[in-house]
Scaffold this active site. Structure first.
Site, PDB file in Angstrom:
ATOM      1  N   TRP A 332       4.699  11.636  21.399  1.00  0.00           N
ATOM      2  CA  TRP A 332       4.361  12.631  20.389  1.00  0.00           C
ATOM      3  C   TRP A 332       3.995  13.966  21.056  1.00  0.00           C
ATOM      4  O   TRP A 332       3.387  14.815  20.426  1.00  0.00           O
ATOM      5  CB  TRP A 332       3.200  12.145  19.527  1.00  0.00           C
ATOM      6  CG  TRP A 332       3.569  11.043  18.579  1.00  0.00           C
ATOM      7  CD1 TRP A 332       3.862  11.174  17.251  1.00  0.00           C
ATOM      8  CD2 TRP A 332       3.673   9.650  18.867  1.00  0.00           C
ATOM      9  NE1 TRP A 332       4.162   9.952  16.695  1.00  0.00           N
ATOM     10  CE2 TRP A 332       4.058   8.986  17.665  1.00  0.00           C
ATOM     11  CE3 TRP A 332       3.508   8.874  20.024  1.00  0.00           C
ATOM     12  CZ2 TRP A 332       4.251   7.615  17.593  1.00  0.00           C
ATOM     13  CZ3 TRP A 332       3.708   7.507  19.951  1.00  0.00           C
ATOM     14  CH2 TRP A 332       4.081   6.897  18.742  1.00  0.00           C
ATOM     15  N   CYS A 368       7.369   7.095  14.668  1.00  0.00           N
ATOM     16  CA  CYS A 368       7.215   5.995  13.720  1.00  0.00           C
ATOM     17  C   CYS A 368       8.506   5.615  12.997  1.00  0.00           C
ATOM     18  O   CYS A 368       8.804   4.432  12.839  1.00  0.00           O
ATOM     19  CB  CYS A 368       6.100   6.294  12.722  1.00  0.00           C
ATOM     20  SG  CYS A 368       6.386   7.726  11.645  1.00  0.00           S
ATOM     21  N   HIS A 427       3.629   8.163   7.391  1.00  0.00           N
ATOM     22  CA  HIS A 427       3.795   7.139   8.421  1.00  0.00           C
ATOM     23  C   HIS A 427       4.809   6.130   7.904  1.00  0.00           C
ATOM     24  O   HIS A 427       4.816   5.788   6.713  1.00  0.00           O
ATOM     25  CB  HIS A 427       2.470   6.454   8.738  1.00  0.00           C
ATOM     26  CG  HIS A 427       2.584   5.408   9.807  1.00  0.00           C
ATOM     27  ND1 HIS A 427       3.268   5.623  10.984  1.00  0.00           N
ATOM     28  CD2 HIS A 427       2.139   4.123   9.879  1.00  0.00           C
ATOM     29  CE1 HIS A 427       3.223   4.531  11.741  1.00  0.00           C
ATOM     30  NE2 HIS A 427       2.546   3.606  11.084  1.00  0.00           N
ATOM     31  N   ASP A 450       4.329  -3.467  11.409  1.00  0.00           N
ATOM     32  CA  ASP A 450       4.391  -2.110  11.964  1.00  0.00           C
ATOM     33  C   ASP A 450       4.558  -2.190  13.477  1.00  0.00           C
ATOM     34  O   ASP A 450       3.777  -2.861  14.156  1.00  0.00           O
ATOM     35  CB  ASP A 450       3.104  -1.356  11.608  1.00  0.00           C
ATOM     36  CG  ASP A 450       3.211   0.145  11.851  1.00  0.00           C
ATOM     37  OD1 ASP A 450       4.163   0.569  12.525  1.00  0.00           O
ATOM     38  OD2 ASP A 450       2.327   0.880  11.373  1.00  0.00           O
ATOM     39  N   ASP A 492     -11.300   5.240   1.492  1.00  0.00           N
ATOM     40  CA  ASP A 492     -11.963   6.456   1.023  1.00  0.00           C
ATOM     41  C   ASP A 492     -12.236   7.362   2.217  1.00  0.00           C
ATOM     42  O   ASP A 492     -12.511   6.885   3.328  1.00  0.00           O
ATOM     43  CB  ASP A 492     -13.296   6.117   0.337  1.00  0.00           C
ATOM     44  CG  ASP A 492     -13.092   5.493  -1.030  1.00  0.00           C
ATOM     45  OD1 ASP A 492     -11.938   5.475  -1.513  1.00  0.00           O
ATOM     46  OD2 ASP A 492     -14.083   5.009  -1.613  1.00  0.00           O
ATOM     47  N   GLU A 544      -8.898  -1.023  -8.729  1.00  0.00           N
ATOM     48  CA  GLU A 544      -8.767  -0.356  -7.430  1.00  0.00           C
ATOM     49  C   GLU A 544     -10.125  -0.192  -6.761  1.00  0.00           C
ATOM     50  O   GLU A 544     -10.273  -0.406  -5.555  1.00  0.00           O
ATOM     51  CB  GLU A 544      -8.089   1.005  -7.632  1.00  0.00           C
ATOM     52  CG  GLU A 544      -7.724   1.722  -6.339  1.00  0.00           C
ATOM     53  CD  GLU A 544      -8.769   2.747  -5.934  1.00  0.00           C
ATOM     54  OE1 GLU A 544      -8.761   3.193  -4.773  1.00  0.00           O
ATOM     55  OE2 GLU A 544      -9.613   3.087  -6.781  1.00  0.00           O
ATOM     56  N   TYR A 613       5.973 -22.598  -4.903  1.00  0.00           N
ATOM     57  CA  TYR A 613       5.065 -23.561  -4.270  1.00  0.00           C
ATOM     58  C   TYR A 613       4.685 -23.107  -2.861  1.00  0.00           C
ATOM     59  O   TYR A 613       3.676 -23.536  -2.316  1.00  0.00           O
ATOM     60  CB  TYR A 613       5.686 -24.973  -4.247  1.00  0.00           C
ATOM     61  CG  TYR A 613       6.714 -25.204  -3.179  1.00  0.00           C
ATOM     62  CD1 TYR A 613       6.378 -25.783  -1.956  1.00  0.00           C
ATOM     63  CD2 TYR A 613       8.042 -24.856  -3.382  1.00  0.00           C
ATOM     64  CE1 TYR A 613       7.318 -25.995  -0.977  1.00  0.00           C
ATOM     65  CE2 TYR A 613       8.988 -25.053  -2.412  1.00  0.00           C
ATOM     66  CZ  TYR A 613       8.625 -25.635  -1.212  1.00  0.00           C
ATOM     67  OH  TYR A 613       9.564 -25.851  -0.234  1.00  0.00           O
TER      68      TYR A 613
END
Length: 786
Positions: A332, A368, A427, A450, A492, A544, A613
């Site tokens: 990066w 990514c 991302h 990922d 958050d 949520e 199942y």
């Protein structure tokens, strides 16, 4: 200094005659002559003796015949033999042994094996098949196969140290009739020396490269075919097989997530979404070989390659390079002069081929979307349904707090040394589809994986598989790496200010800045599909907030949320007797208890989902929200009902369902949550023995069944068996009408006396898990006969 050696005589004695001393000097001339004379005599005598016993194994030098078949003699070595040396040519070898002349795996791209296994798109002449599915092959022998005197089995080996107990060495027996769900082979047809076999593999078989040989046995000995690399079997996962843990039941989704070799990758910001096309190229020549090379390069044992959970963790680690010199080196920095800029790549083929060609030297460079594009290629190539996913405003949680934290000093200036958490504009990662038998029911289906090296998982840069259901519900205590993925999409953003005493206090929070427009290419079109709802409930809703608070209670900053100490309201789900019956309304009871001396008000959310199942979620069939008042110390019973019409067209497998209840107490903010798994009980088969059971005499059993559904049962099969009563038998009955009652009678002859059990089961697409059993006492003929 000359090299010292022992005499040949002494060396041959080591370990066999301890009293003989070790000689390390040069042999004398006498010793050499004696040794050579002894060896000649012993060798000639041994060869003469063995030639008498089996001239084909030890021919004289002028009659030596070279063959590709290993021969093991089973003749009695003590019997009298004739000193006359027979001819040891090919014709006599063919007469004595059952040799394999050729193996034809019918591996042409347009042949039935490749087309039926959905591997005809691979641009390779290799034999590529999927596990848990039947395939055919031809074997040409040196003479016609006689099932009365000859035996034959297939030998499959994978990995550096094949072992039967670990599944890396598979012995495939030849059976009269295929039963399924096991490695087995049977003869389909025979044409003189050629025989066509039908072969079944396990739906849990290891993926990868298998060597195959054929071993035969006859009265004259054993013969083993030579391994031919051109006949190696490349085994893949099978999303078309219901018993494979990567099974995906929608054909349009299989076409997209397994067979589509081109896709879209999204980038930019949540307000300016960009898109680029990516060539996955999983069917291109050399890509499957490169993908298997990636697995081999990981150094993980092939015995673990049958589990897609393990395989995607291995691949997640191997796509990046920090730990194990994986496929792509990330950068990066903005300076990509030593390699290729990440923005230049437009597909995975070139990257994987270069990595394979250079024997595992990481390709420079990727970010990514490059990691994710290559990951999708490997997933689809190996048979695991996969897709590339972009999350906008994606958080990077570095301290397992499940929050994105911003630290400010006393003057409200950012403290850069502490602000390790970040929010990326976007991302890109992957979803892989599989069951999760290692987790509670309901967590199968799409799993986030990922390959971008952000944080380590169990000491290695990898991430997932993380169940999207668990992520959505904040169940961060489940594996793998759910806390990290949860923080990426639903954390958050909390601001902390430094106090004069060095501690920090929360001063502000933002609840809707992370995780927006989670995107992937739509099935069958080039449109963008928003899948945010799979990762999180709608922002700001009660569900949520419950998920966020549940997750953060397990994080390193649980104090960021205010929890009441009061836990005075409880909820549980019960059912009467053996539970709801198939074809009828399902009724459960919800019990709420208020143990406080004050009134409590709450909102209770309920939803019921049809499950496979294996624990994979199929569909939500009913949702409800109820406002409730609980008086002090009250216990309230609620009747919960799901009508037959709500579920009749959704049921799969074993009619499994799961009721999820969540809620919040208004006065105390206590969170309520519970899940209740249940199934709709299917009717039993009624078995009624007819007549007295006597060894060697014919008797019968009547099997009765009533269809509980309003729909017709198609292509019904009954299966009957009982040790000492009758071998397993399939009865193709046909269709059974709506609510119809049927009966059939089966005759059999008991073979063993004593108490026995006769078992029967019914199977069809519309109804499974129907079975019955009855006890039968079988008498000896002398005592039971009149």
């Amino acid at each position: 200094m000359p090299v010292s050696t022992r005499s040949i005589r002494d060396r041959s004695a080591v370990g066999r005659f301890p009293m003989v001393t070790f000689g390390f000097g040069e042999d004398t001339e006498e010793e050499k002559e004696a040794s050579e004379e002894d060896n000649d005599e012993q060798g000639n005598a041994g060869q003469t003796w063995l030639r008498k016993i089996c001239p084909c194994c030890c021919p004289q030098r002028d009659d030596v015949d070279i063959t590709d078949t290993l021969i093991t003699v089973t003749d009695d070595l003590d019997k009298e033999t004739d000193d006359k040396k027979p001819d040891a040519g090919d014709s006599e070898l063919d007469e004595l042994l059952l040799n394999v002349k050729s193996i034809d795996l019918m591996k042409g791209k347009s042949g039935e094996n490749r087309t039926q296994h959905h591997t005809d798109l691979y641009q390779s002449d290799a034999f590529i098949i999927r596990r848990g599915q039947n395939f055919h092959m031809w074997i040409t022998l040196s003479r016609p196969f006689d099932p009365n005197t000859d035996k034959l089995h297939l030998d499959l080996k994978t990995g550096p140290l094949p072992t039967v107990s670990k599944g890396t060495h598979v012995i495939v027996p030849l059976v009269e009739e295929l039963e399924g769900n096991r490695w087995e082979a049977s003869i389909v047809s025979q044409d003189d020396k050629r025989m066509k076999l039908s072969v079944n593999s396990l739906p849990t078989a290891l993926i990868g490269r298998y060597q195959i040989i054929v071993e035969t046995h006859c009265a004259n000995g054993q013969a083993v075919s030579t391994h031919d690399p051109a006949n190696d079997i490349l085994m893949l996962f099978n999303p078309w097989c219901e018993d494979d843990t990567v099974f995906m039941d929608a054909e349009d989704e299989r076409q997209e997530y397994v067979l589509n070799d081109i896709g879209k990758i999204y980038y930019g910001t949540m307000d300016q979404i960009g898109v680029r096309t990516w060539d996955y190229g999983q069917f291109q020549d050399g890509i499957l070989a490169a993908c298997i090379f990636v697995l081999e390069k990981s150094g993980t044992p092939p015995s673990g390659w049958g589990d897609p959970i393990n395989v995607v963790r291995v691949v997640s680690a191997m796509i990046n390079s920090p730990d194990d010199l994986g496929v792509v080196e990330g950068d990066w920095s903005g300076n990509y002069s030593a390699g290729t800029s990440p923005t230049v790549w437009s597909g995975s083929v070139e990257i994987l081929k270069e990595y394979h060609k250079n024997n595992g030297n990481p390709v420079k460079y990727g970010q990514c979307w490059v990691f994710a594009g290559v990951f999708t290629t490997v997933l689809r190539c190996l048979g695991i349904p996969g897709r590339t996913v972009t999350n906008f405003s994606s958080a990077h949680d570095t301290d397992v707090s499940l929050t994105t934290d911003v630290y400010l000093d006393e003057s409200l200036e950012p403290m850069e040394l502490l602000n390790a958490d970040s929010i990326w504009n976007f991302h890109v990662w992957n979803d892989a589809w599989m069951a999760r038998p290692d987790l509670p029911a309901g967590n199968g289906g799409w799993q986030a994986v990922d390959a971008t090296p952000q944080e380590t998982s169990q000491g290695t840069f990898r991430c997932g598989p993380a169940s999207l259901t668990a992520v959505r519900n904040g169940q961060v205590f489940l594996k793998h790496d759910i806390p990290f993925v949860f923080a990426e999409v639903n954390s958050d953003k909390i601001y902390w200010q430094k106090n004069t005493d060095g501690t920090f206090s929360q001063i502000y929070s933002e609840k809707k800045v992370v995780g927006h427009f989670i995107s992937t290419k739509a099935v069958g079109t080039d449109e963008r599909m928003d899948i945010t709802h799979l990762y999180k409930y709608p922002e700001g809703t009660e569900m949520e907030r419950i998920a966020v608070e549940t997750a953060c209670s397990y994080g390193s900053k649980a104090e960021a949320y205010t929890y009441t100490k009061s836990q005075d309201v409880s909820v549980e789900v019960t059912m009467d007797g053996e539970g709801p019956k198939m074809g009828e309304d399902a009724e459960l009871k919800i019990i709420l208890r208020n143990s406080s001396s004050e009134e409590r008000k709450l909102i209770l959310h309920s939803q019921v989902a049809v499950m496979y199942y294996t624990g994979v979620h199929k569909a939500t069939v009913k949702k409800d929200t109820t406002d409730l008042d609980l008086m002090p110390n009250e216990e309230k019973h609620l009747e919960w009902t799901m009508e037959y019409k709500d579920y009749k067209d959704q049921l799969v497998d074993q009619a499994a369902l799961m009721l999820t209840l969540t809620g919040r107490v208004k006065e105390t903010q206590q969170v309520l949550a519970t899940q209740f798994n249940f199934r709709l009980r299917t009717p039993d088969l009624i078995l009624k023995p007819i007549g007295k059971a006597v060894v060697g005499e014919k008797m019968a059993v009547e099997i009765s069944f009533t269809n509980p559904l309003t729909q017709v049962l198609k292509a019904v099969i009954f299966h009957v068996e009982g040790l000492g009563l009758l071998p397993a038998r399939k009865i193709h009955y046909g269709d059974i009408g709506s609510r119809a009652t049927v009966s059939l009678t089966e005759h059999f002859v008991s073979t063993l006396p004593g108490p026995r059990k006769l078992l029967a089961s019914l199977d069809c697409k519309q109804l499974t898990q129907v079975h019955g059993v009855t006890g039968i006492t079988v008498y000896e003929k002398s005592n039971g006969a009149l």
